[in-house]
Design a protein around this motif. Structure first.
Motif, PDB file in Angstrom:
ATOM      1  N   THR A 193      -5.287 -12.585 -16.418  1.00 54.72           N
ATOM      2  CA  THR A 193      -5.160 -12.192 -15.069  1.00 54.72           C
ATOM      3  C   THR A 193      -4.434 -11.020 -14.684  1.00 54.72           C
ATOM      4  N   ASP A 194      -4.418 -10.389 -13.559  1.00 63.15           N
ATOM      5  CA  ASP A 194      -3.554  -9.164 -13.355  1.00 63.15           C
ATOM      6  C   ASP A 194      -3.471  -9.093 -11.937  1.00 63.15           C
ATOM      7  N   HIS A 195      -1.969  -9.040 -11.611  1.00 62.22           N
ATOM      8  CA  HIS A 195      -1.558  -8.938  -9.941  1.00 62.22           C
ATOM      9  C   HIS A 195      -0.982  -7.529  -9.614  1.00 62.22           C
ATOM     10  N   GLU A 196      -1.221  -6.615 -10.564  1.00 62.77           N
ATOM     11  CA  GLU A 196      -0.564  -5.176 -10.447  1.00 62.77           C
ATOM     12  C   GLU A 196      -1.442  -4.063 -10.112  1.00 62.77           C
ATOM     13  N   LEU A 214      -5.638 -10.564  -8.854  1.00 70.76           N
ATOM     14  CA  LEU A 214      -5.081 -11.379  -7.816  1.00 70.76           C
ATOM     15  C   LEU A 214      -4.479 -10.226  -6.692  1.00 70.76           C
ATOM     16  N   ILE A 215      -4.975 -10.494  -5.348  1.00 67.81           N
ATOM     17  CA  ILE A 215      -4.466  -9.658  -4.233  1.00 67.81           C
ATOM     18  C   ILE A 215      -3.153 -10.166  -3.973  1.00 67.81           C
ATOM     19  N   ARG A 216      -2.358  -9.065  -4.098  1.00 63.39           N
ATOM     20  CA  ARG A 216      -0.979  -9.386  -3.927  1.00 63.39           C
ATOM     21  C   ARG A 216      -0.528  -8.583  -2.554  1.00 63.39           C
ATOM     22  N   GLU A 217       0.276  -9.296  -1.682  1.00 60.00           N
ATOM     23  CA  GLU A 217       0.999  -8.910  -0.307  1.00 60.00           C
ATOM     24  C   GLU A 217       2.191  -9.524  -0.525  1.00 60.00           C
ATOM     25  N   GLY A 218       3.310  -8.568  -0.676  1.00 61.45           N
ATOM     26  CA  GLY A 218       4.902  -9.535  -0.874  1.00 61.45           C
ATOM     27  C   GLY A 218       5.458  -8.454   0.108  1.00 61.45           C
ATOM     28  N   SER A 219       6.636  -8.708  -0.045  1.00 70.56           N
ATOM     29  CA  SER A 219       7.570  -8.095   0.900  1.00 70.56           C
ATOM     30  C   SER A 219       7.605  -6.433   0.561  1.00 70.56           C
ATOM     31  N   ALA A 220       7.657  -6.210  -0.583  1.00 72.30           N
ATOM     32  CA  ALA A 220       7.573  -4.675  -0.969  1.00 72.30           C
ATOM     33  C   ALA A 220       6.212  -4.246  -1.509  1.00 72.30           C
ATOM     34  N   ALA A 221       5.502  -4.924  -2.525  1.00 70.70           N
ATOM     35  CA  ALA A 221       4.407  -4.384  -2.859  1.00 70.70           C
ATOM     36  C   ALA A 221       3.322  -5.096  -2.104  1.00 70.70           C
ATOM     37  N   LYS A 222       2.371  -4.123  -1.734  1.00 66.89           N
ATOM     38  CA  LYS A 222       1.413  -4.487  -0.706  1.00 66.89           C
ATOM     39  C   LYS A 222      -0.206  -4.024  -1.152  1.00 66.89           C
ATOM     40  N   ASN A 223      -0.787  -4.808  -1.783  1.00 63.89           N
ATOM     41  CA  ASN A 223      -2.203  -4.237  -2.058  1.00 63.89           C
ATOM     42  C   ASN A 223      -3.379  -4.703  -1.530  1.00 63.89           C
ATOM     43  N   GLU A 236     -15.292 -15.535  -6.559  1.00 66.68           N
ATOM     44  CA  GLU A 236     -15.114 -16.425  -7.626  1.00 66.68           C
ATOM     45  C   GLU A 236     -13.929 -16.084  -8.585  1.00 66.68           C
ATOM     46  N   ASN A 237     -13.619 -14.858  -8.673  1.00 68.19           N
ATOM     47  CA  ASN A 237     -12.627 -14.578  -9.865  1.00 68.19           C
ATOM     48  C   ASN A 237     -11.411 -13.734  -9.297  1.00 68.19           C
ATOM     49  N   MET A 238     -10.953 -14.229  -7.816  1.00 65.34           N
ATOM     50  CA  MET A 238      -9.999 -13.451  -7.394  1.00 65.34           C
ATOM     51  C   MET A 238      -8.913 -14.499  -6.773  1.00 65.34           C
ATOM     52  N   MET A 239      -7.929 -14.290  -6.483  1.00 65.17           N
ATOM     53  CA  MET A 239      -6.888 -15.046  -5.814  1.00 65.17           C
ATOM     54  C   MET A 239      -5.756 -14.218  -5.033  1.00 65.17           C
ATOM     55  N   PHE A 240      -5.144 -15.097  -4.165  1.00 67.66           N
ATOM     56  CA  PHE A 240      -4.043 -14.381  -3.488  1.00 67.66           C
ATOM     57  C   PHE A 240      -2.682 -14.816  -3.900  1.00 67.66           C
ATOM     58  N   CYS A 241      -1.783 -13.865  -3.737  1.00 70.02           N
ATOM     59  CA  CYS A 241      -0.338 -14.121  -4.516  1.00 70.02           C
ATOM     60  C   CYS A 241       0.568 -13.106  -3.462  1.00 70.02           C
ATOM     61  N   SER A 242       1.686 -13.798  -3.617  1.00 70.20           N
ATOM     62  CA  SER A 242       2.854 -12.859  -3.056  1.00 70.20           C
ATOM     63  C   SER A 242       3.541 -11.983  -3.835  1.00 70.20           C
ATOM     64  N   ASP A 243       3.800 -12.767  -5.144  1.00 75.01           N
ATOM     65  CA  ASP A 243       4.671 -11.971  -6.102  1.00 75.01           C
ATOM     66  C   ASP A 243       6.088 -12.034  -5.703  1.00 75.01           C
ATOM     67  N   ASP A 244       6.448 -11.487  -4.879  1.00 68.47           N
ATOM     68  CA  ASP A 244       7.845 -11.312  -4.383  1.00 68.47           C
ATOM     69  C   ASP A 244       7.878 -11.475  -2.661  1.00 68.47           C
ATOM     70  N   LYS A 245       8.538 -12.569  -2.343  1.00 71.57           N
ATOM     71  CA  LYS A 245       8.680 -12.638  -0.717  1.00 71.57           C
ATOM     72  C   LYS A 245       9.976 -12.879  -0.407  1.00 71.57           C
ATOM     73  N   HIS A 246      10.664 -12.048   0.505  1.00 69.52           N
ATOM     74  CA  HIS A 246      11.996 -12.236   0.854  1.00 69.52           C
ATOM     75  C   HIS A 246      12.111 -13.439   2.053  1.00 69.52           C
ATOM     76  N   PRO A 247      13.155 -13.932   2.332  1.00 71.92           N
ATOM     77  CA  PRO A 247      13.303 -15.166   3.078  1.00 71.92           C
ATOM     78  C   PRO A 247      12.896 -14.796   4.455  1.00 71.92           C
ATOM     79  N   ASP A 248      13.296 -13.652   5.010  1.00 69.74           N
ATOM     80  CA  ASP A 248      12.788 -13.395   6.436  1.00 69.74           C
ATOM     81  C   ASP A 248      11.475 -13.464   6.369  1.00 69.74           C
ATOM     82  N   ASP A 249      10.674 -12.953   5.631  1.00 66.40           N
ATOM     83  CA  ASP A 249       9.270 -12.992   5.695  1.00 66.40           C
ATOM     84  C   ASP A 249       8.667 -14.194   5.458  1.00 66.40           C
ATOM     85  N   LEU A 250       9.209 -15.254   4.391  1.00 66.79           N
ATOM     86  CA  LEU A 250       8.816 -16.502   4.498  1.00 66.79           C
ATOM     87  C   LEU A 250       8.893 -17.492   5.681  1.00 66.79           C
TER      88      LEU A 250
END
Length: 539
Positions: A193-196, A214-223, A236-250
């Motif tokens: 996998t790769d989320h970067e 992985l499509i990453r949409e976190g608090s800092a890195a947004k792709n 069929e070969n993709m996923m969603f992720c946060s990687d890093d999510k700060h508490p106010d966003d959660l």
């Protein structure tokens, strides 16, 4: 127990009126049945790559918030606490997560310490990785950030990958910008996998060569915007992720928000939900139900398939969220930490120089990558100081595991006009990182972190605020709602001090992340992430 609704059958691409029967935590039967219920029943969302620690909440508190957004499971990399406390930290995350009805799926950290160019609190070598992978609670080998180690066949790196293969567990990747023959070798080593990925072209190449992206949409890195157009073809070969999510966003949203954004782009609903719900479960072989007869009763009820507002969340047949109320209760635990440095003096942050130019880290909004730029020096009494007018501010990384002289660099785009901000959340080793307009302000912020043995803080000319992070110096022992509100207040203060960044603390935490190019700062000095070598501040 029986529940009625519009059943969303993702794999067979159909939605029908039906009734679900739950028995002993599993789905005993799903039948088509006419009724007047308008809401939708679908599998729960899975965050395919997240560091729970970056929410500044322990797993049990993260779960209390995540279920509000329809998340039933995470693929969780305990890399952050592992760099502070080693295997003991990983075990803490697993045990705390088991105290609540939520499906955390932890991995064996592959890079502790992340590099040899920084001071971490622990080491997890290939033998320790082997023991972790033998544990049924460990589902995979976490992101192999040391991609140079893979490319150069480093013995320890290859042993860790070999043990993951031996126990038939996936290996996560982390290779921003890696392309061509180097990428091919990285994939052939067994990395899945790769989320970067931060460009469409990079994501496309990795998908075409057999990686899961992985499509990453976190608090800092947004792709999301860069990669979302790949989804219709490669769902069929993709996923969603946060990687890093700060508490106010959660507090606001999670994977549900990515589904809503994708559907708003007129992407087929079944493709979107396969990425959000199905693919992580299949790839990591998770014990998470997918709304089939015989599966664990892990599913959600949403108001519609546009905004995905969650009405109820069920995990193993238990109602864990209902009409705005999380039914997951707070749990007690013993806080672990590793914080051993003494308070600093203002003079510790001097950098004597007569250089006309300096190398400067250029922080980029929404990215972990940085640029290296050159700037004219501002020198007072032989000391390099912040140039507020040019937004070239002094920053420091302070070793939190032992007494050492602080490392000094300069950074652009933080925008502070007053005071300083600091944090003991400093990826990957979680030393203290701070940026400010003066040595005095930086020293005050750093010492506030040291006094509390971890936290994030802001200091102005008249005020200072801190959220103590007593668990490993990276997580709070408080409840999620309280931490989320306090974090939002601290974020607001940083912006009142002048920062124009969307997430100044999250961005700050990554300025010590050496494995992401181009220029970063470790406790040992200024580091060029492109050449993987230290470089000089002075030009």
């Amino acid at each position: 127990m029986k529940l009625q609704g519009q059943i969303v059958d993702i794999i067979n691409k159909r939605i029908y009126k039906g009734e679900i029967t739950i028995l002993d935590g599993r789905i005993a039967e799903i039948v088509e049945k006419n009724h007047n219920v308008s809401h939708y029943i679908l599998p729960g969302f899975v965050d395919a790559h997240i560091h729970i620690e970056s929410s500044m909440l322990v797993p049990s508190e993260f779960a209390r918030l995540a279920v509000k957004h329809g998340t039933v499971a995470t693929v969780s990399d305990p890399h952050e606490i592992a760099n502070v406390l080693g295997v003991e930290g990983v075990e803490f995350m697993i045990e705390n997560g088991k105290k609540v009805p939520f499906k955390f799926n932890f991995g064996a950290p592959s890079c502790v310490p992340a590099t040899s160019f920084e001071s971490a609190g622990a080491i997890i070598d290939s033998e320790a990785v082997k023991k972790l992978l033998q544990n049924a609670d460990i589902k995979y080998l976490t992101e192999m950030m040391n991609y140079p180690g893979v490319l150069f066949d480093d013995d320890e790196v290859m042993k860790k990958i070999a043990w993951a293969k031996n126990y038939n567990k996936p290996v996560d990747g982390h290779a921003p910008g890696l392309r061509g023959d180097d990428l091919t070798k990285y994939i052939h080593a067994g990395i899945s996998t790769d989320h970067e990925c931060f460009t469409f072209e990079e994501g496309l190449e990795k998908l075409q060569k057999g990686m899961k992206v992985l499509i990453r949409e976190g608090s800092a890195a947004k792709n999301f915007e860069a990669l979302i157009d790949l989804l219709p073809t490669y769902f069929e070969n993709m996923m969603f992720c946060s990687d890093d999510k700060h508490p106010d966003d959660l507090l606001l949203n999670h994977i549900n928000a990515l589904c809503a954004r994708a559907v708003a782009k007129n992407i087929d609903i079944f493709k979107v939900l396969q990425v959000a719900c199905i693919n992580p479960v299949k790839h990591y072989n998770l014990d998470v139900g997918l709304l089939n007869e015989g599966d664990f009763a892990d599913f959600i009820i949403v108001e519609d398939l546009i905004d995905f507002k969650t009405l109820q969340t069920y995990i193993n047949g238990a109602l864990v969220f209902d009409q705005g109320i999380s039914h997951i209760k707070p749990v007690s635990f013993k806080a672990l930490n590793n914080f051993k440095t003494d308070k600093k003096q203002v003079s510790d942050f001097r950098f004597e120089s007569n250089a006309k130019q300096i190398r400067v880290i250029e922080a980029l909004e929404g990215q972990l990558v940085t640029n290296e730029i050159l700037a004219d020096s501002l020198i007072e009494n032989n000391n390099l100081v912040s140039n507020i007018k040019q937004d070239i501010l002094k920053m420091t990384v302070v070793n939190r595991y032992q007494n050492q002289k602080p490392a000094i660099a300069f950074i652009k785009n933080f925008g502070l006009k007053e005071g300083a901000i600091a944090s003991s959340v400093g990826h990957d080793s979680h030393n203290i990182i701070a940026v400010g307009v003066s040595d005095e302000a930086i020293c005050e912020a750093v010492n506030l972190i040291i006094e509390n043995k971890g936290g994030i803080c802001a200091v102005s000319n008249t005020e200072k605020k801190i959220i103590p992070l007593s668990v490993a110096g990276i997580m709070s022992d408080d409840d999620g709602e309280t931490v989320g509100v306090k974090y939002a207040q601290l974020d607001k203060m940083a912006k009142q001090l002048g920062s124009s960044l969307n997430a100044p603390y999250m961005t700050l935490s990554f300025m010590a992340l050496l494995v992401i190019p181009s220029l970063k700062l470790s406790d040992k000095g200024l580091f060029n992430g492109s050449t993987f070598k230290f470089t000089s501040l002075e030009v």
